[in-house]
Design an enzyme around this catalytic site. Sequence first.
Site, PDB file in Angstrom:
ATOM      1  N   CYS A 101       0.829  -1.215   0.000  1.00  0.00           N
ATOM      2  CA  CYS A 101       0.000   0.000   0.000  1.00  0.00           C
ATOM      3  C   CYS A 101       0.863   1.265   0.000  1.00  0.00           C
ATOM      4  CB  CYS A 101      -0.909  -0.035   1.227  1.00  0.00           C
ATOM      5  SG  CYS A 101      -1.724   1.519   1.613  1.00  0.00           S
ATOM      6  N   CYS A 149       0.389   3.413   3.095  1.00  0.00           N
ATOM      7  CA  CYS A 149       1.059   2.799   4.245  1.00  0.00           C
ATOM      8  C   CYS A 149       2.561   3.070   4.192  1.00  0.00           C
ATOM      9  CB  CYS A 149       0.810   1.297   4.274  1.00  0.00           C
ATOM     10  SG  CYS A 149      -0.934   0.847   4.365  1.00  0.00           S
TER      11      CYS A 149
END
Length: 103
Positions: A38, A41
């Site tokens: 991600c 992230c």
Amino acid sequence: AQLYGASSAVASLHPYQLDAIRADQHRTWVLEAYASWCGHCQAFAPTYEALAANLSSWTESVTIGAIDCATYTDACLGLGVTGFPTLFVWRPNAVGGGSERAA
């Protein structure tokens, strides 16, 4: 690859640890549910790492942890994770296990 390695101030967690963490009556836990692939992230990781480093002297009261949902999909689904990153705060003696969630 995990975002937080062995030398990280962020505790990398496994699913079998989650029940004990949620029931911990001695410290507050901040948990990031992330996916290593991600982009959000990956961008958040340095900030979360800095938070963990800044709070490292408070580990008896507050622990910063993370679980990789790309590896532990079922555990994250069980937590109700629907997007990444998701942050949980579990406080001692809080009603309903003290779980709060913010995406």
